[in-house]
Design a protein around this motif. Structure first.
Motif, PDB file in Angstrom:
ATOM      1  N   ALA A   1      61.887  20.079 -40.578  1.00  0.00           N
ATOM      2  CA  ALA A   1      60.800  20.362 -39.632  1.00  0.00           C
ATOM      3  C   ALA A   1      59.603  20.937 -40.368  1.00  0.00           C
ATOM      4  O   ALA A   1      59.738  21.610 -41.405  1.00  0.00           O
TER       5      ALA A   1
ATOM      6  N   THR B   1      60.855  29.500 -36.363  1.00  0.00           N
ATOM      7  CA  THR B   1      61.715  29.175 -37.503  1.00  0.00           C
ATOM      8  C   THR B   1      63.157  29.587 -37.224  1.00  0.00           C
ATOM      9  O   THR B   1      64.099  28.838 -37.510  1.00  0.00           O
TER      10      THR B   1
ATOM     11  N   LEU C   1      64.752  27.198 -34.589  1.00  0.00           N
ATOM     12  CA  LEU C   1      65.140  25.921 -35.181  1.00  0.00           C
ATOM     13  C   LEU C   1      66.418  26.066 -36.006  1.00  0.00           C
ATOM     14  O   LEU C   1      67.317  25.216 -35.954  1.00  0.00           O
TER      15      LEU C   1
ATOM     16  N   VAL D   1      62.693  24.060 -42.984  1.00  0.00           N
ATOM     17  CA  VAL D   1      61.460  24.242 -42.212  1.00  0.00           C
ATOM     18  C   VAL D   1      60.340  24.701 -43.141  1.00  0.00           C
ATOM     19  O   VAL D   1      60.517  25.646 -43.910  1.00  0.00           O
TER      20      VAL D   1
END
Length: 198
Positions: free
Chosen positions: A135, A158, A161, A169
């Motif tokens: 991501a 963050t 996710l 990320v």
């Protein structure tokens, strides 16, 4: 073929939104380099419902056991989760609103965080189930420096996710752009995007 899911949340249009211009360019570059398909979820225009007791119960009910009403309530969560599952790369274009994510991003998170589907509880704590994805978070803020004590946005997104299994990320920030050197900060963020997309 790989798929990029592009999630935007700015209330501004493309010409005015710094977060969207950054994420647009990143998606364009990644798609051109990899040949990936692009799916778009504009949270500012695709209004999502806030989670409530009935929708929460519907989300946790196995598909085959849902009532007709529960099927309807769970449909948007099913759709959002399917988008995540289909994507290899997720690119967020997210502004900072009042030190955190826009409410639409929180609504999205509440709908995709589904026990048994995107994460599960184990003897060692929660485990994210959407592994093997990466991501990018393109952030724009008017006055808040990313990484400062007032930044509740990038650590939260963050962490979220990672909670659902996406631990690779990267953050690109055009932050505190309403202060001195704002244009230079935007230009620097675009340069970083070009490197990531190359």
């Amino acid at each position: 073929m790989s798929t990029i899911l592009h999630i935007t949340a700015s209330i501004r249009n493309d010409d005015q939104s710094v977060s969207r211009s950054l994420s647009n360019r990143l998606v364009e570059g990644l798609a051109a380099r990899t040949g990936a398909l692009v799916a778009i979820r504009n949270l500012a225009t695709n209004q999502l419902p806030f989670i409530d007791e009935a929708r929460f119960a519907a989300n946790l009910t196995p598909h085959a056991e849902r009532s007709a009403e529960q099927q309807e309530l769970a449909a948007i969560g099913d759709e959002l989760i399917a988008e995540l599952e289909a994507a290899d790369t997720i690119v967020f274009g997210v502004p900072v609103y009042n030190f955190s994510v826009p409410a639409t991003v929180k609504a999205w998170a509440d709908l995709v965080a589904r026990a048994g589907t995107t994460f599960r509880y184990t003897a060692n704590g929660p485990e994210g189930l959407l592994k093997g994805k990466r991501a990018f978070i393109a952030v724009a803020s008017g006055g808040m420096p990313v990484g400062s004590p007032a930044d509740f946005m990038t650590p939260w997104l963050t962490h979220f996710l990672g909670f659902i299994g996406i631990t690779d990320v990267q953050v690109v920030a055009a932050d505190a752009i309403m202060g001195a050197g704002g244009e230079e900060k935007i230009a620097a963020a675009h340069q970083q995007v070009e490197l990531l997309a190359a």
